[in-house]
Scaffold this motif. Structure first.
Motif, PDB file in Angstrom:
ATOM      1  N   MET A  23      38.877  37.609  42.100  1.00 41.52           N
ATOM      2  CA  MET A  23      38.675  39.047  42.084  1.00 41.52           C
ATOM      3  C   MET A  23      38.479  39.569  40.672  1.00 41.52           C
ATOM      4  O   MET A  23      39.283  39.312  39.793  1.00 41.52           O
ATOM      5  N   ASP A  27      36.186  44.534  41.541  1.00 38.76           N
ATOM      6  CA  ASP A  27      36.468  44.212  42.939  1.00 38.76           C
ATOM      7  C   ASP A  27      37.799  44.797  43.366  1.00 38.76           C
ATOM      8  O   ASP A  27      37.941  45.321  44.464  1.00 38.76           O
ATOM      9  N   PRO A 199      41.438  40.422  50.939  1.00 37.18           N
ATOM     10  CA  PRO A 199      41.112  40.886  49.589  1.00 37.18           C
ATOM     11  C   PRO A 199      42.086  41.880  48.992  1.00 37.18           C
ATOM     12  O   PRO A 199      42.153  42.017  47.784  1.00 37.18           O
ATOM     13  N   LYS A 202      44.292  39.997  46.593  1.00 39.44           N
ATOM     14  CA  LYS A 202      43.747  39.269  45.452  1.00 39.44           C
ATOM     15  C   LYS A 202      44.489  39.708  44.185  1.00 39.44           C
ATOM     16  O   LYS A 202      44.940  40.844  44.085  1.00 39.44           O
TER      17      LYS A 202
END
Length: 467
Positions: A23, A27, A199, A202
């Motif tokens: 990441m 992001d 995600p 991350k």
């Protein structure tokens, strides 16, 4: 060769089997890792909610009071030589010790370490050494996955790293502006640290260089943009937001404004101040070392002081010393020695060592016998049979050695310690149940650590050094 480049990205699979997508700071903002503030900064939507897996009945475990509030993991990626550093074998001869034939005493009677670590030698009462780490895996990606999840690589599920597990369990009670899982400064990309957790978990990789005149944390510090100009832009944006003014009482507008305020607190307020190392005395920064790793360590102390649950320092440059081994060790070991020794002392001075767990190792060690043949010409290769880890604080005792390697540091001689033992001890000291279930997006049964029934090798928790 010194393999310092991150592994290539791999595509996702339905079960999250191989999500090797490190990441970036951008992001992190986009997927909302800054909680609601991420919705504003990333101009995107957060990852969708996932259903919890079916309940699983597990054996009851006695509760253990959490001693570690935060963890600092110093990852010596590439694999640092154990017999050149924290498990020296001065009697094994030139074929094994090469240029580093001396061991030095520490401030704890009976414990010696390599000659390149005089500052850590004076801090030995604050840490313990595990000289019998083993997993017998010699691949960078697979060994890194094993050391940071304790699950066997190649299983049908891609498990999250210890940092992502911390972020998952600690986020509910964490009120800080900075994400709960921070990497200084770059993710290695060896495997997908968030695994199937997705995600939102991350790691937030800062980028930048804390040793630069200005530590430019991406998403927080804008290159070439002064604080005054950022504030001016904020004020202008507020004046232009006519829709926001017109519908100020609407719940969605109110939520957006709250997110905006949180974002600005990170960019221009206390969140940004955590990364401003200029607030520390120059003398202290000098003691950490005016190099990237030293200032990484200082930044890590400031992050745990701010309450961040999990901080990773990925050692800049790495330790994959197939060639140029001794030259690399002469350059990097003094920096590791200075930064880590000062981190332990500074945590102690700030009253943080008892509640901050520090662990330091690579994915494996290096071959104890020097490879003098071309093209290595005095290098050391990957070695997972036996290696050393350092642990300190957060409920770990100082001044001890766990286990032992044989006379040439080739095999475990006494008390093997496997990844599940090390991570299980870290979880236990942090109040995380290693048998707890993890939420898999497709409802698969998954637990923090593997059990013996799953084939996980274990020598037992590190109770001999746990308070």
């Amino acid at each position: 060769m010194n393999d310092s480049s991150p592994a290539p990205r791999a595509s996702a699979t339905p079960l999250g089997l191989r999500l090797s997508l490190p990441m970036t700071r951008r992001d992190a903002l986009r997927v909302g890792v800054f909680s609601t503030a991420g919705l504003l900064l990333g101009h995107g939507r957060a990852a969708g909610a996932t259903s919890a897996p079916p309940a699983v009945t597990l054996p009851a475990r006695p509760p253990r009071a959490a001693k570690a509030k935060s963890v600092i993991q110093i990852f010596l990626w590439g694999g640092m030589s154990h017999n050149d550093t924290w498990d020296p074998k001065p009697d094994s001869g030139y074929e094994y010790m090469g240029e580093f034939r001396n061991a030095i005493p520490t401030n704890v009677d009976g414990i010696q370490i390599g000659e390149l670590f005089p500052k850590l030698a004076q801090q030995a009462d604050k840490y313990s050494l595990i000289r019998s780490m083993t997993h017998r895996n010699n691949g960078h990606e697979t060994a890194a996955y094993l050391m940071q999840t304790a699950h066997a690589p190649g299983e049908r599920l891609a498990y999250p790293s210890v940092g992502a597990v911390f972020a998952h369990f600690k986020s509910a009670g964490y009120k800080g502006l900075i994400p709960p899982y921070v990497v200084l400064t770059q993710p290695q990309g060896r495997f997908s640290e968030e695994g199937f957790l997705g995600p939102r978990l991350k790691p937030f990789a800062t980028g930048g260089d804390p040793n630069a005149p200005r530590f430019e944390v991406e998403g927080v510090i804008s290159r070439g943009l002064t604080e005054a100009r950022q504030k001016a832009r904020r004020e202008l944006l507020g004046k232009l937001d006519t829709m926001g003014h017109a519908f100020a009482d609407h719940p969605q507008v109110m939520a957006s404004e709250e997110a905006r305020q949180q974002a600005y607190e990170l960019i221009l307020g206390p969140g940004r101040e955590v990364f401003d190392l200029a607030r520390e005395k120059p003398e202290l920064r000098d003691r950490y070392g005016r190099h990237t790793f030293g200032q990484d360590c200082l930044a890590a102390r400031r992050l745990v002081e701010a309450g961040v649950p999990y901080v990773v320092i990925n050692y800049p440059g790495g330790w994959d010393t197939h060639s140029n081994h001794f030259a690399t060790m002469r350059r990097q070991c003094p920096q590791l020695d200075q930064g880590l020794a000062m981190l332990l002392q500074d945590l102690k001075d700030h009253g943080l060592l008892e509640t901050t767990l520090v662990w330091c190792c690579g994915e494996f060690g290096r071959g104890p016998k020097v490879d003098w043949q071309p093209p290595w010409n005095g290098g050391r290769n990957h070695y997972g049979n036996v290696f050393t880890s350092l642990v300190a604080g957060g409920g770990f005792k100082g001044g001890h050695v766990v286990g032992a390697s044989d006379k040439r540091a080739e095999e475990v001689k006494d008390r093997p310690v496997y990844p599940v033992d090390l991570l299980g001890s870290i979880y236990a000291l942090s109040g995380i149940d290693a048998a707890a279930t993890l939420p898999h997006p497709m409802g698969a049964e998954a637990h923090v650590l593997p059990a013996a029934a799953e084939g996980a090798k274990s020598g037992g928790l590190l109770t001999e050094i746990m308070t």
